[in-house]
Structure formats: C-alpha cells, structure tokens
Design a protein around this motif. Structure first.
Motif, PDB file in Angstrom:
ATOM      1  N   LEU A 111     -33.490  50.047  35.861  1.00 45.33           N
ATOM      2  CA  LEU A 111     -33.297  49.106  36.961  1.00 45.33           C
ATOM      3  C   LEU A 111     -33.164  49.925  38.231  1.00 45.33           C
ATOM      4  O   LEU A 111     -32.289  50.798  38.328  1.00 45.33           O
ATOM      5  N   ILE A 112     -34.047  49.667  39.181  1.00 43.30           N
ATOM      6  CA  ILE A 112     -34.005  50.382  40.450  1.00 43.30           C
ATOM      7  C   ILE A 112     -33.988  49.357  41.578  1.00 43.30           C
ATOM      8  O   ILE A 112     -34.377  48.202  41.384  1.00 43.30           O
ATOM      9  N   ARG A 113     -33.548  49.791  42.727  1.00 43.73           N
ATOM     10  CA  ARG A 113     -33.466  48.858  43.858  1.00 43.73           C
ATOM     11  C   ARG A 113     -34.866  48.489  44.343  1.00 43.73           C
ATOM     12  O   ARG A 113     -35.752  49.329  44.458  1.00 43.73           O
ATOM     13  N   GLU A 114     -35.045  47.223  44.611  1.00 43.71           N
ATOM     14  CA  GLU A 114     -36.308  46.680  45.087  1.00 43.71           C
ATOM     15  C   GLU A 114     -36.685  47.286  46.435  1.00 43.71           C
ATOM     16  O   GLU A 114     -35.823  47.539  47.278  1.00 43.71           O
ATOM     17  N   GLY A 115     -37.982  47.527  46.604  1.00 43.68           N
ATOM     18  CA  GLY A 115     -38.476  47.985  47.893  1.00 43.68           C
ATOM     19  C   GLY A 115     -39.069  49.382  47.879  1.00 43.68           C
ATOM     20  O   GLY A 115     -39.564  49.851  48.898  1.00 43.68           O
ATOM     21  N   ARG A 116     -39.038  50.047  46.743  1.00 44.37           N
ATOM     22  CA  ARG A 116     -39.645  51.377  46.655  1.00 44.37           C
ATOM     23  C   ARG A 116     -41.170  51.234  46.635  1.00 44.37           C
ATOM     24  O   ARG A 116     -41.713  50.285  46.079  1.00 44.37           O
ATOM     25  N   SER A 117     -41.856  52.191  47.186  1.00 41.44           N
ATOM     26  CA  SER A 117     -43.320  52.143  47.215  1.00 41.44           C
ATOM     27  C   SER A 117     -43.896  52.401  45.826  1.00 41.44           C
ATOM     28  O   SER A 117     -43.228  52.940  44.940  1.00 41.44           O
ATOM     29  N   ALA A 118     -45.162  52.030  45.648  1.00 41.55           N
ATOM     30  CA  ALA A 118     -45.853  52.287  44.386  1.00 41.55           C
ATOM     31  C   ALA A 118     -45.886  53.778  44.099  1.00 41.55           C
ATOM     32  O   ALA A 118     -45.755  54.202  42.942  1.00 41.55           O
ATOM     33  N   GLU A 119     -46.019  54.584  45.132  1.00 35.41           N
ATOM     34  CA  GLU A 119     -46.053  56.046  44.948  1.00 35.41           C
ATOM     35  C   GLU A 119     -44.713  56.538  44.415  1.00 35.41           C
ATOM     36  O   GLU A 119     -44.668  57.345  43.490  1.00 35.41           O
TER      37      GLU A 119
ATOM     38  N   GLY B 149     -31.107  44.405  46.338  1.00 36.10           N
ATOM     39  CA  GLY B 149     -29.790  44.964  46.621  1.00 36.10           C
ATOM     40  C   GLY B 149     -28.694  43.918  46.561  1.00 36.10           C
ATOM     41  O   GLY B 149     -27.581  44.189  46.113  1.00 36.10           O
ATOM     42  N   ALA B 150     -29.000  42.698  46.990  1.00 33.63           N
ATOM     43  CA  ALA B 150     -28.011  41.613  46.994  1.00 33.63           C
ATOM     44  C   ALA B 150     -27.541  41.245  45.595  1.00 33.63           C
ATOM     45  O   ALA B 150     -26.516  40.593  45.443  1.00 33.63           O
ATOM     46  N   ASN B 151     -28.259  41.691  44.567  1.00 29.25           N
ATOM     47  CA  ASN B 151     -27.883  41.391  43.183  1.00 29.25           C
ATOM     48  C   ASN B 151     -27.061  42.503  42.547  1.00 29.25           C
ATOM     49  O   ASN B 151     -26.823  42.472  41.339  1.00 29.25           O
ATOM     50  N   VAL B 152     -26.659  43.496  43.338  1.00 25.53           N
ATOM     51  CA  VAL B 152     -25.939  44.647  42.791  1.00 25.53           C
ATOM     52  C   VAL B 152     -24.645  44.879  43.556  1.00 25.53           C
ATOM     53  O   VAL B 152     -24.642  44.897  44.790  1.00 25.53           O
ATOM     54  N   MET B 153     -23.561  45.071  42.808  1.00 26.35           N
ATOM     55  CA  MET B 153     -22.314  45.519  43.412  1.00 26.35           C
ATOM     56  C   MET B 153     -21.967  46.857  42.775  1.00 26.35           C
ATOM     57  O   MET B 153     -21.964  46.995  41.557  1.00 26.35           O
TER      58      MET B 153
ATOM     59  N   PRO C 114     -27.228  46.948  50.376  1.00 31.21           N
ATOM     60  CA  PRO C 114     -28.199  46.401  51.332  1.00 31.21           C
ATOM     61  C   PRO C 114     -29.604  46.467  50.737  1.00 31.21           C
ATOM     62  O   PRO C 114     -29.859  47.216  49.802  1.00 31.21           O
ATOM     63  N   GLU C 115     -30.482  45.689  51.280  1.00 34.24           N
ATOM     64  CA  GLU C 115     -31.887  45.751  50.886  1.00 34.24           C
ATOM     65  C   GLU C 115     -32.506  46.981  51.545  1.00 34.24           C
ATOM     66  O   GLU C 115     -32.122  47.348  52.661  1.00 34.24           O
ATOM     67  N   ILE C 116     -33.466  47.590  50.890  1.00 34.22           N
ATOM     68  CA  ILE C 116     -34.138  48.753  51.480  1.00 34.22           C
ATOM     69  C   ILE C 116     -34.810  48.355  52.785  1.00 34.22           C
ATOM     70  O   ILE C 116     -34.757  49.077  53.767  1.00 34.22           O
ATOM     71  N   ALA C 117     -35.423  47.165  52.827  1.00 36.42           N
ATOM     72  CA  ALA C 117     -36.098  46.712  54.049  1.00 36.42           C
ATOM     73  C   ALA C 117     -35.117  46.543  55.203  1.00 36.42           C
ATOM     74  O   ALA C 117     -35.475  46.738  56.360  1.00 36.42           O
TER      75      ALA C 117
ATOM     76  N   GLY D  90     -32.969  53.648  55.893  1.00 36.41           N
ATOM     77  CA  GLY D  90     -32.376  54.959  55.607  1.00 36.41           C
ATOM     78  C   GLY D  90     -31.557  54.994  54.343  1.00 36.41           C
ATOM     79  O   GLY D  90     -31.087  56.040  53.931  1.00 36.41           O
ATOM     80  N   ALA D  91     -31.384  53.843  53.693  1.00 37.10           N
ATOM     81  CA  ALA D  91     -30.584  53.781  52.475  1.00 37.10           C
ATOM     82  C   ALA D  91     -31.235  54.616  51.388  1.00 37.10           C
ATOM     83  O   ALA D  91     -32.442  54.579  51.194  1.00 37.10           O
ATOM     84  N   ILE D  92     -30.428  55.355  50.655  1.00 36.82           N
ATOM     85  CA  ILE D  92     -30.965  56.250  49.655  1.00 36.82           C
ATOM     86  C   ILE D  92     -30.592  55.865  48.240  1.00 36.82           C
ATOM     87  O   ILE D  92     -30.967  56.536  47.305  1.00 36.82           O
ATOM     88  N   TYR D  93     -29.836  54.852  48.046  1.00 38.55           N
ATOM     89  CA  TYR D  93     -29.503  54.493  46.674  1.00 38.55           C
ATOM     90  C   TYR D  93     -30.360  53.361  46.261  1.00 38.55           C
ATOM     91  O   TYR D  93     -30.836  53.150  45.298  1.00 38.55           O
TER      92      TYR D  93
END
Length: 129
Positions: free
Chosen positions: A67-75, A108-112, A119-122, A126-129
């Motif tokens: 499970l990773i935070r939404e918003g990462r690129s395909a690369e 991000g809103a689904n994770v505490m 926060p959402e990556i979008a 600058g968020a790194i988690y």
C-alpha cells in the motif's frame, strides 16, 4: 505510510530472511521515493502450503501486497516494483517468475500515522511519505 505485507508459505525462503527483506524493502522505498525509513511498515503472514492459488492451482511462490500513497508517477511505481522484486529475489533465491507483487495506491486522507491524517501528494508536492 507505505505498508508492505508478504504472504509466504510455511518453509519458504522469505520467512528465513524476514529482517533482511524488511530492511531491503525499506531501503528500496526510501531510495525511490525519498521517504525516511521510519515511515516504511513491513509485515509477514505465514500460510500453510497449498494456500496460494493462481488460476485455481496451488503455487508456492510468495506474494507481496504494498500500500503506497496515491499520486506517485508510473515511473516511480515501476522503480518500486522492480526494486522490491530484485531485492526479494536476491535475498531469497526465488525466481521473479515465482513471485507476485501488487501495489495499491491509497489516498492520503485514508491514512492516519503518528496521529496525523496524511496530505495528498497533489496538495503537498514536497511530501515524501
């Protein structure tokens, strides 16, 4: 935020190397995303042989669900999958053809974590988690 769960048949090579695999998954995730290792969670679930199936047939290869935070690129997602597979196979001796990795993106809103909703990556580029 990332959570990696390894499902492994009893007696599999993954179980003999849990700490090493967890360290490698942490390193891969941190190097690819820039997230500190303290954010990476790993868990191992042992199942009896004959408990993992593909096309209705039992297989012995371990499975990884990440499970990773939404918003990462395909690369970035591709680098994560390949890096995790390479590390896993190097440590366990498993062939890539015998394992499966599934990445799921979570808003991000689904994770505490640490008492804070992420926060959402979008919203926080600058968020790194």
């Amino acid at each position: 935020m990332p959570y990696y769960r390894f499902t492994v048949p009893t007696g599999g090579a993954t179980l003999a190397h849990k700490a090493e695999i967890a360290a490698a998954a942490t390193k891969v995730h941190s190097e690819v995303t820039g997230a500190p290792g303290t954010y990476v969670h790993c868990a191992f679930v042992e199942v009896p042989p004959g408990s993992i199936f593909v096309a209705g047939e039992a297989v012995e290869g371990a499975r990884l669900v990440g499970l990773i935070r939404e918003g990462r690129s395909a690369e970035v997602r591709g680098r994560l999958v390949n890096g995790l597979a390479d590390a896993w196979c190097e440590i366990t001796g498993d062939a890539k053809e015998d394992i499966a990795i599934f990445l799921h993106e979570v808003p991000g809103a689904n994770v505490m974590e640490g008492g804070v909703i992420l926060p959402e990556i979008a919203d926080d580029p600058g968020a790194i988690y």
